[in-house]
Scaffold this motif. Structure first.
Motif, PDB file in Angstrom:
ATOM      1  N   THR A   1       0.703  -1.139  -0.196  1.00  0.00           N
ATOM      2  CA  THR A   1      -0.204  -0.042   0.128  1.00  0.00           C
ATOM      3  C   THR A   1       0.952   1.331  -0.209  1.00  0.00           C
ATOM      4  N   CYS A   2       0.611   2.311  -0.913  1.00  0.00           N
ATOM      5  CA  CYS A   2       1.210   3.576  -0.601  1.00  0.00           C
ATOM      6  C   CYS A   2       0.176   4.504  -0.105  1.00  0.00           C
ATOM      7  N   PHE A   3       0.595   5.052   0.886  1.00  0.00           N
ATOM      8  CA  PHE A   3      -0.480   6.170   1.894  1.00  0.00           C
ATOM      9  C   PHE A   3      -0.305   7.344   1.214  1.00  0.00           C
ATOM     10  N   ILE A   4      -0.833   8.084   0.668  1.00  0.00           N
ATOM     11  CA  ILE A   4      -0.915   9.430   0.115  1.00  0.00           C
ATOM     12  C   ILE A   4      -1.419  10.661   0.986  1.00  0.00           C
ATOM     13  N   THR A   5      -0.747  11.598   1.377  1.00  0.00           N
ATOM     14  CA  THR A   5      -1.374  12.292   2.344  1.00  0.00           C
ATOM     15  C   THR A   5      -2.173  13.619   2.006  1.00  0.00           C
ATOM     16  N   GLN A   6      -1.829  13.813   0.600  1.00  0.00           N
ATOM     17  CA  GLN A   6      -3.070  15.144   0.197  1.00  0.00           C
ATOM     18  C   GLN A   6      -2.908  14.642  -1.177  1.00  0.00           C
ATOM     19  N   PRO A   7      -3.824  15.145  -1.993  1.00  0.00           N
ATOM     20  CA  PRO A   7      -4.163  14.714  -3.510  1.00  0.00           C
ATOM     21  C   PRO A   7      -3.015  14.964  -4.387  1.00  0.00           C
ATOM     22  N   ILE A   8      -2.667  14.134  -5.199  1.00  0.00           N
ATOM     23  CA  ILE A   8      -1.636  14.189  -6.181  1.00  0.00           C
ATOM     24  C   ILE A   8      -2.213  14.000  -7.584  1.00  0.00           C
ATOM     25  N   HIS A   9      -1.528  14.327  -8.649  1.00  0.00           N
ATOM     26  CA  HIS A   9      -1.962  13.912  -9.996  1.00  0.00           C
ATOM     27  C   HIS A   9      -2.399  12.620 -10.240  1.00  0.00           C
ATOM     28  N   PRO A  10      -3.653  12.639 -10.981  1.00  0.00           N
ATOM     29  CA  PRO A  10      -4.246  11.156 -10.914  1.00  0.00           C
ATOM     30  C   PRO A  10      -3.217  10.341 -11.887  1.00  0.00           C
ATOM     31  N   GLU A  11      -2.592  10.768 -12.975  1.00  0.00           N
ATOM     32  CA  GLU A  11      -1.477  10.108 -13.730  1.00  0.00           C
ATOM     33  C   GLU A  11      -0.614   9.221 -12.902  1.00  0.00           C
ATOM     34  N   ALA A  12      -0.062   9.690 -11.744  1.00  0.00           N
ATOM     35  CA  ALA A  12       0.873   8.884 -10.843  1.00  0.00           C
ATOM     36  C   ALA A  12       0.027   7.795 -10.112  1.00  0.00           C
ATOM     37  N   VAL A  13      -1.130   8.326  -9.703  1.00  0.00           N
ATOM     38  CA  VAL A  13      -2.005   7.171  -9.018  1.00  0.00           C
ATOM     39  C   VAL A  13      -2.342   5.943  -9.954  1.00  0.00           C
TER      40      VAL A  13
ATOM     41  N   GLU B   1      -4.137   7.061  10.242  1.00  0.00           N
ATOM     42  CA  GLU B   1      -4.496   6.165   9.180  1.00  0.00           C
ATOM     43  C   GLU B   1      -3.217   5.607   8.307  1.00  0.00           C
ATOM     44  N   VAL B   2      -2.108   6.009   8.751  1.00  0.00           N
ATOM     45  CA  VAL B   2      -0.849   5.546   7.727  1.00  0.00           C
ATOM     46  C   VAL B   2      -1.043   3.865   7.785  1.00  0.00           C
ATOM     47  N   GLY B   3      -0.919   3.346   9.192  1.00  0.00           N
ATOM     48  CA  GLY B   3      -1.169   1.612   9.057  1.00  0.00           C
ATOM     49  C   GLY B   3      -0.310   1.057   8.553  1.00  0.00           C
ATOM     50  N   ASP B   4      -0.635   0.256   7.750  1.00  0.00           N
ATOM     51  CA  ASP B   4       0.358  -0.952   7.388  1.00  0.00           C
ATOM     52  C   ASP B   4       1.146  -0.511   5.984  1.00  0.00           C
ATOM     53  N   ALA B   5       1.047   0.885   5.459  1.00  0.00           N
ATOM     54  CA  ALA B   5       1.631   1.334   4.450  1.00  0.00           C
ATOM     55  C   ALA B   5       3.004   1.141   4.481  1.00  0.00           C
ATOM     56  N   GLU B   6       3.760   0.629   3.234  1.00  0.00           N
ATOM     57  CA  GLU B   6       4.989   0.482   2.816  1.00  0.00           C
ATOM     58  C   GLU B   6       5.687   1.607   2.322  1.00  0.00           C
ATOM     59  N   ALA B   7       4.848   2.359   1.575  1.00  0.00           N
ATOM     60  CA  ALA B   7       5.311   3.757   1.199  1.00  0.00           C
ATOM     61  C   ALA B   7       4.357   4.778   1.360  1.00  0.00           C
ATOM     62  N   VAL B   8       4.953   6.174   1.270  1.00  0.00           N
ATOM     63  CA  VAL B   8       4.061   7.289   1.564  1.00  0.00           C
ATOM     64  C   VAL B   8       4.541   8.316   0.618  1.00  0.00           C
ATOM     65  N   ILE B   9       3.558   9.253   0.210  1.00  0.00           N
ATOM     66  CA  ILE B   9       4.006  10.212  -0.459  1.00  0.00           C
ATOM     67  C   ILE B   9       3.235  11.419   0.067  1.00  0.00           C
ATOM     68  N   THR B  10       4.057  12.436   0.331  1.00  0.00           N
ATOM     69  CA  THR B  10       3.697  13.452   1.310  1.00  0.00           C
ATOM     70  C   THR B  10       4.089  14.959   0.561  1.00  0.00           C
ATOM     71  N   ARG B  11       2.796  15.841   0.791  1.00  0.00           N
ATOM     72  CA  ARG B  11       3.114  17.052   0.280  1.00  0.00           C
ATOM     73  C   ARG B  11       3.494  17.981   1.145  1.00  0.00           C
ATOM     74  N   ASP B  12       2.834  19.337   1.158  1.00  0.00           N
ATOM     75  CA  ASP B  12       3.389  20.136   2.194  1.00  0.00           C
ATOM     76  C   ASP B  12       3.076  19.920   3.872  1.00  0.00           C
ATOM     77  N   LEU B  13       2.095  18.931   3.704  1.00  0.00           N
ATOM     78  CA  LEU B  13       1.771  18.536   5.276  1.00  0.00           C
ATOM     79  C   LEU B  13       3.085  17.838   5.673  1.00  0.00           C
ATOM     80  N   GLY B  14       4.135  17.186   5.213  1.00  0.00           N
ATOM     81  CA  GLY B  14       5.350  16.763   5.999  1.00  0.00           C
ATOM     82  C   GLY B  14       4.892  15.264   6.481  1.00  0.00           C
ATOM     83  N   PHE B  15       5.783  14.987   7.257  1.00  0.00           N
ATOM     84  CA  PHE B  15       5.379  13.635   7.790  1.00  0.00           C
ATOM     85  C   PHE B  15       6.299  13.465   9.162  1.00  0.00           C
ATOM     86  N   SER B  16       5.494  13.612  10.294  1.00  0.00           N
ATOM     87  CA  SER B  16       6.377  13.834  11.409  1.00  0.00           C
ATOM     88  C   SER B  16       6.887  12.756  11.959  1.00  0.00           C
ATOM     89  N   ALA B  17       7.674  12.669  13.172  1.00  0.00           N
ATOM     90  CA  ALA B  17       8.487  11.530  13.762  1.00  0.00           C
ATOM     91  C   ALA B  17       7.423  10.586  14.322  1.00  0.00           C
TER      92      ALA B  17
END
Ligand SMILES: NC(=O)c1ccc[n+]([C@@H]2O[C@H](COP(=O)([O-])OP(=O)(O)OC[C@H]3O[C@@H](n4cnc5c(N)ncnc54)[C@H](O)[C@@H]3O)[C@@H](O)[C@H]2O)c1
Ligand SMILES: O=C(O)[C@H](O)CO
Length: 318
Positions: free
Chosen positions: A3-15, A39-55
């Protein structure tokens, strides 16, 4: 299936691309770090935008193998916490630089030609702004760049070749030949850069401490007619000091795509400052850049999950 967890909308072409590669995608239900942590749960990959990704978010993702930053600046991602778990953080190098550079030029011109006050004047029936609103040409003026990375190099090319500006830059870690290749004059220290700036434009990452690189003392070195453009990070400059100087008529104009707090609180002084052009951190918001950033993240993720080293891994702070 990973699973790739995506924090904010990204371009549908990449999805679409990620789905074709056999990945499941899951989007955060809210653009908040609380939602991401829950919600990140068992994701193996994350894409994050300006929200970032905290410790805390890193800690909440036991299966995580890569964090892909959908942009250039990684200041809101807990790179050190990820590195301690051996999780690479990648960034979208050069994917949005042309767009941000074009936005920078637009903001320079907005300041020089007073585009926003002129627009407001016409709407208020004040055609006479034509006579009061004299601006300044950029041709043969000096553009001073703080940082000389991907965005600054595009800005230098457009301003030098397109507008006929003299371009000088300060960026200690960039080799001499890079300045020479772009026809840009290297300046040895920030003070020397500031005193000669008709236009000053910021293009370096946020400092780890969050302290502004340019404080009130630095701003006082600028010529009284200088136009300041910031498309880097709000923390790069003391925005309060900048606003006070502009209000006092000690600077020509300012244009900010980024603010210390985003979105700003209603009492943010820049919001009510005449001579200040503001845009909502949208330098990279073009169709072209959005596709490039999202696709670069998607490729970095597929490389990592496929056992290859992804491009553009960010080094943790020393
Ligand atoms: N407004 C937007 O939408 C937007 C979009 C992209 C990037 N940005 C911001 O712009 C910054 C620059 O982006 P880029 O893609 O050109 O990055 P880049 O990594 O290509 O270039 C950054 C430059 O800053 C220099 N630098 C690093 N630390 C420095 C320091 N302490 N002092 C002086 N120079 C230093 C580097 O050597 C490099 O030349 C990003 O870090 C990000 O904060 C904003
Ligand atoms: O750093 C960047 O690329 C922009 O600010 C978008 O996040």
């Amino acid at each position: 299936m990973s699973t790739c967890f995506i924090t904010q909308p990204i371009h549908p072409e990449a999805v679409r691309f990620l789905h074709e590669q056999g990945l499941r995608t899951r989007f955060a239900t809210m653009p908040t770090m609380e939602a991401v942590i829950a919600e990140v749960g068992d994701a193996e990959a994350v894409i994050t935008r300006d929200l970032g990704f905290s410790a805390e978010a890193v800690a909440a993702a036991p299966a995580l193998r890569i964090i892909a930053c959908h942009g250039s600046g990684t200041n809101r991602i807990a790179v050190a916490a990820a590195a301690r778990r051996g999780i690479p953080v990648t960034r979208a190098v050069d994917a949005n630089s042309r767009s941000v550079a074009e936005m920078t030029i637009a903001l320079m011109l907005a300041g020089a030609r007073r585009i926003c006050p002129a627009d407001a004047a016409v709407r208020q029936g004040n055609w006479g702004f034509r006579y009061e609103g004299a601006g300044t040409e950029l041709h043969r003026k000096t553009l001073a760049l703080v940082g000389f990375g991907a965005i600054a190099r595009h800005v230098a090319q457009i301003a030098g070749h397109g507008l006929g500006m003299k371009v000088v830059a300060w960026s200690p870690s960039v080799p001499d030949d890079v300045f020479a290749a772009h026809g840009v004059v290297r300046v040895a220290c920030i003070e020397d850069l500031l005193v000669q700036a008709d236009v000053l434009s910021l293009h370096r990452p946020a400092s780890v401490s969050g302290q502004p690189l340019l404080d009130a003392k630095h701003l006082e070195l600028l010529p009284g007619h200088a136009i300041i453009v910031n498309t880097s990070r709000g923390s790069a400059i003391d925005t309060r000091a900048l606003t006070e100087m502009l209000k006092a008529g000690r600077l020509g104009a300012a244009a900010l795509d980024v603010l210390p707090q985003e979105p700003p609180l209603p009492d943010e002084a820049a919001l009510s400052c005449p001579g200040m052009t503001l845009t909502p951190h949208m330098g990279a918001t073009t169709e072209e850049a959005l596709i490039r950033m999202a696709m670069m993240c998607a490729h970095q993720i597929m490389d990592c999950l496929g056992g290859r080293v992804p491009a553009h891994i960010v080094s943790p702070p020393a």
